[in-house]
Write a protein that holds these residues in place. Structure first.
Motif, PDB file in Angstrom:
ATOM      1  N   THR A   1      94.224  -8.982  33.214  1.00 41.62           N
ATOM      2  CA  THR A   1      93.652  -8.334  34.399  1.00 41.62           C
ATOM      3  C   THR A   1      94.755  -8.209  35.441  1.00 41.62           C
ATOM      4  OG1 THR A   1      92.946 -10.459  35.342  1.00 41.62           O
ATOM      5  CG2 THR A   1      91.325  -9.236  34.033  1.00 41.62           C
ATOM      6  N   ALA A   2      94.560  -7.323  36.401  1.00 40.02           N
ATOM      7  CA  ALA A   2      95.549  -7.125  37.458  1.00 40.02           C
ATOM      8  C   ALA A   2      95.722  -8.404  38.270  1.00 40.02           C
ATOM      9  CB  ALA A   2      95.133  -5.973  38.368  1.00 40.02           C
ATOM     10  N   THR A   3      96.965  -8.734  38.600  1.00 37.98           N
ATOM     11  CA  THR A   3      97.269  -9.974  39.321  1.00 37.98           C
ATOM     12  C   THR A   3      97.839  -9.714  40.712  1.00 37.98           C
ATOM     13  OG1 THR A   3      99.458 -10.015  38.274  1.00 37.98           O
ATOM     14  CG2 THR A   3      97.691 -11.250  37.193  1.00 37.98           C
ATOM     15  N   GLY A   4      97.885  -8.458  41.123  1.00 34.72           N
ATOM     16  CA  GLY A   4      98.495  -8.129  42.401  1.00 34.72           C
ATOM     17  C   GLY A   4      97.681  -8.572  43.606  1.00 34.72           C
ATOM     18  N   ASP A  11      83.583  -8.808  38.901  1.00 28.85           N
ATOM     19  CA  ASP A  11      82.870 -10.036  38.554  1.00 28.85           C
ATOM     20  C   ASP A  11      83.891 -11.133  38.271  1.00 28.85           C
ATOM     21  OD1 ASP A  11      83.853  -9.697  35.960  1.00 28.85           O
ATOM     22  OD2 ASP A  11      81.933  -9.084  35.109  1.00 28.85           O
ATOM     23  N   ASP A  12      83.420 -12.304  37.838  1.00 26.67           N
ATOM     24  CA  ASP A  12      84.307 -13.449  37.656  1.00 26.67           C
ATOM     25  C   ASP A  12      85.380 -13.196  36.597  1.00 26.67           C
ATOM     26  OD1 ASP A  12      82.906 -14.801  39.575  1.00 26.67           O
ATOM     27  OD2 ASP A  12      81.684 -15.963  38.167  1.00 26.67           O
ATOM     28  N   ALA A  13      85.087 -12.313  35.651  1.00 26.57           N
ATOM     29  CA  ALA A  13      86.053 -12.004  34.597  1.00 26.57           C
ATOM     30  C   ALA A  13      87.025 -10.905  34.998  1.00 26.57           C
ATOM     31  CB  ALA A  13      85.327 -11.599  33.319  1.00 26.57           C
ATOM     32  N   GLY A  14      86.772 -10.263  36.159  1.00 28.45           N
ATOM     33  CA  GLY A  14      87.626  -9.178  36.610  1.00 28.45           C
ATOM     34  C   GLY A  14      87.103  -7.804  36.261  1.00 28.45           C
ATOM     35  N   ASP A  16      83.446   5.465  29.247  1.00 30.38           N
ATOM     36  CA  ASP A  16      84.483   4.799  28.459  1.00 30.38           C
ATOM     37  C   ASP A  16      84.957   3.577  29.220  1.00 30.38           C
ATOM     38  OD1 ASP A  16      86.252   4.280  26.422  1.00 30.38           O
ATOM     39  OD2 ASP A  16      87.703   5.824  26.980  1.00 30.38           O
ATOM     40  N   SER A  17      85.262   2.501  28.479  1.00 33.23           N
ATOM     41  CA  SER A  17      85.693   1.275  29.141  1.00 33.23           C
ATOM     42  C   SER A  17      86.223   0.269  28.128  1.00 33.23           C
ATOM     43  CB  SER A  17      84.530   0.644  29.919  1.00 33.23           C
ATOM     44  OG  SER A  17      84.895  -0.615  30.452  1.00 33.23           O
ATOM     45  N   THR A  18      87.378  -0.311  28.411  1.00 34.36           N
ATOM     46  CA  THR A  18      87.847  -1.431  27.589  1.00 34.36           C
ATOM     47  C   THR A  18      86.970  -2.658  27.816  1.00 34.36           C
ATOM     48  OG1 THR A  18      89.410  -2.138  29.313  1.00 34.36           O
ATOM     49  CG2 THR A  18      90.254  -0.655  27.606  1.00 34.36           C
ATOM     50  N   TRP A  19      86.379  -2.751  29.009  1.00 32.99           N
ATOM     51  CA  TRP A  19      85.542  -3.903  29.327  1.00 32.99           C
ATOM     52  C   TRP A  19      84.310  -3.951  28.435  1.00 32.99           C
ATOM     53  CZ3 TRP A  19      87.595  -7.550  32.169  1.00 32.99           C
ATOM     54  CH2 TRP A  19      88.624  -7.216  33.053  1.00 32.99           C
ATOM     55  N   PHE A  63      88.094   6.502  37.562  1.00 34.37           N
ATOM     56  CA  PHE A  63      88.570   5.376  36.758  1.00 34.37           C
ATOM     57  C   PHE A  63      89.063   4.260  37.662  1.00 34.37           C
ATOM     58  CE2 PHE A  63      89.223   8.847  33.726  1.00 34.37           C
ATOM     59  CZ  PHE A  63      88.832   8.276  32.524  1.00 34.37           C
ATOM     60  N   VAL A  64      88.798   3.031  37.257  1.00 33.18           N
ATOM     61  CA  VAL A  64      89.482   1.862  37.813  1.00 33.18           C
ATOM     62  C   VAL A  64      90.353   1.307  36.703  1.00 33.18           C
ATOM     63  CG1 VAL A  64      89.233  -0.479  38.714  1.00 33.18           C
ATOM     64  CG2 VAL A  64      87.711   1.338  39.508  1.00 33.18           C
ATOM     65  N   VAL A  65      91.647   1.130  36.995  1.00 36.73           N
ATOM     66  CA  VAL A  65      92.623   0.772  35.965  1.00 36.73           C
ATOM     67  C   VAL A  65      93.437  -0.444  36.397  1.00 36.73           C
ATOM     68  CG1 VAL A  65      94.458   1.626  34.465  1.00 36.73           C
ATOM     69  CG2 VAL A  65      92.841   3.251  35.495  1.00 36.73           C
ATOM     70  N   ASP A  66      93.479  -1.454  35.532  1.00 39.01           N
ATOM     71  CA  ASP A  66      94.388  -2.588  35.701  1.00 39.01           C
ATOM     72  C   ASP A  66      95.626  -2.317  34.855  1.00 39.01           C
ATOM     73  OD1 ASP A  66      92.107  -3.551  36.912  1.00 39.01           O
ATOM     74  OD2 ASP A  66      92.238  -5.545  36.011  1.00 39.01           O
ATOM     75  N   ILE A  67      96.797  -2.288  35.477  1.00 35.82           N
ATOM     76  CA  ILE A  67      98.049  -1.989  34.774  1.00 35.82           C
ATOM     77  C   ILE A  67      98.702  -3.306  34.360  1.00 35.82           C
ATOM     78  CG2 ILE A  67     100.273  -0.819  34.914  1.00 35.82           C
ATOM     79  CD1 ILE A  67      99.045   0.927  37.143  1.00 35.82           C
ATOM     80  N   LEU A  68      98.726  -3.562  33.053  1.00 32.23           N
ATOM     81  CA  LEU A  68      99.141  -4.863  32.522  1.00 32.23           C
ATOM     82  C   LEU A  68     100.570  -4.888  32.005  1.00 32.23           C
ATOM     83  CD1 LEU A  68      95.884  -5.557  30.466  1.00 32.23           C
ATOM     84  CD2 LEU A  68      96.321  -6.049  32.885  1.00 32.23           C
TER      85      LEU A  68
END
Length: 329
Positions: free
Chosen positions: A183-186, A201-204, A254-257, A315-320
């Protein structure tokens, strides 16, 4: 002629797994990510042998010199541990950072390295199965076979028999460095007025609430978390978590989550324009939100229930992670 690394690794991956006795990878059409159950066991758990034990490694990181003594026979896939780390064991499907060298076992020529990454380090989403098409060596299951079942911090040499008649065997030297966050850490950034609201949520996992307003007519991008990692370049191979919803009704398409929160990986040049605009120029560790009209998504047309033509998308995107794609010589 210098052997092309992608040809070596894509051709040899299936043969390596066969020799080991194994059965066995964004929006716009990313490679499918593995499900959680597939991440619990190793693909090969290769043992050492005369071929891999003969390989010498002097130094570490970018300065490591990998040498195969003349006359060494490499007839099968073997793995020797040079240094055993003290972190958690690596498994298929993990996202890790690593350094590597791919070496021609006959000439000792270095064919490919991780030097294109910052400080010679690259992220690798270790595939459970070989993607049908790979654009960067790190997508090969050979990296999974090299790193799996060993603690983070380990360094190994993996022997790769000749992929086809007339070609040379090769050696893959890999050092795993750390397991990367999924998940994004910024640092949090104040939301921009008029953009959709995002709650984690708690999982991001993000919940996206669209404003009661007309959809934007131009693509708009806002940073929700500001990372401080490598910058995504044009055409990079990126690793992300994302969720996409339709502006017309707020439904997820669509979602990786929704796929066990398993990150996805794709090249920025292989996605729709709006998604590309959201990624390129951003830093790893960031979370961004993008809203796009049909012209930057799946095109204009009459909205229907079977595709995304005519839809405004968010889209909401976390760049890992981001990997500059290795250029063929």
């Amino acid at each position: 002629m210098r052997t092309r690394p992608l040809l070596v690794l894509s051709t040899v991956a299936a043969a390596t797994l066969l020799l080991a006795g194994c059965s066995g990878g964004a929006t716009p059409e990313p490679t499918d990510s593995p499900d959680a159950s597939a991440q619990s066991s190793c693909l090969a758990d290769l043992k050492s042998g005369a071929g891999s034990d003969a390989v010498s490694v002097e130094g570490e990181g970018a300065a490591a010199k990998v040498t195969v003594p003349e006359g060494t026979e490499i007839a099968e896939a073997e793995r020797s541990v040079i240094v055993e780390g003290d972190g958690d064991d690596v498994a298929p499907g993990d996202l890790v950072s690593l350094r590597y060298q791919l070496v021609d076992a006959t000439t000792n020529e270095v064919l490919s390295t991780s030097e294109r990454g910052v400080d010679g380090v690259l992220p690798a989403l270790l595939p459970v199965q070989q993607p049908q098409q790979i654009v960067d060596p790190t997508q090969s299951t050979v990296f999974t076979v090299a790193a799996e079942c060993l603690p983070i911090g380990s360094s190994v040499v993996l022997t790769l028999p000749a992929a086809q008649e007339g070609s040379h065997p090769s050696i893959l030297y890999v050092e795993t460095i750390e397991e990367l966050p999924t998940t994004a850490t910024g640092s949090d950034v104040d939301p921009e007025e008029g953009m959709p609201k995002v709650e984690l949520d708690d999982a991001g996992s993000p919940k996206i609430t669209l404003p009661d307003a007309d959809a934007p007519t131009e693509t708009e991008v806002a940073v929700l978390k500001q990372g401080d990692g490598a910058t995504v370049g044009a055409g990079d191979l990126v690793t992300v978590q994302y969720r996409g919803v339709k502006w017309s009704d707020g439904s997820e398409f669509d979602s990786t989550w929704s796929r066990d929160a398993a990150p996805s990986q794709f090249q920025t040049s292989g996605v729709v324009t709006g998604f590309k605009m959201a990624l390129e120029g951003q830093k790893v560790g960031s979370q961004v939100i993008v809203t796009m009209p049909p012209k930057d998504g799946y095109g204009e047309g009459e909205i229907n229930e079977t595709d995304l033509v005519g839809e405004n998308l968010t889209f909401v995107v976390d760049i890992l992670g981001t990997t500059p794609v290795e250029q063929a010589e």
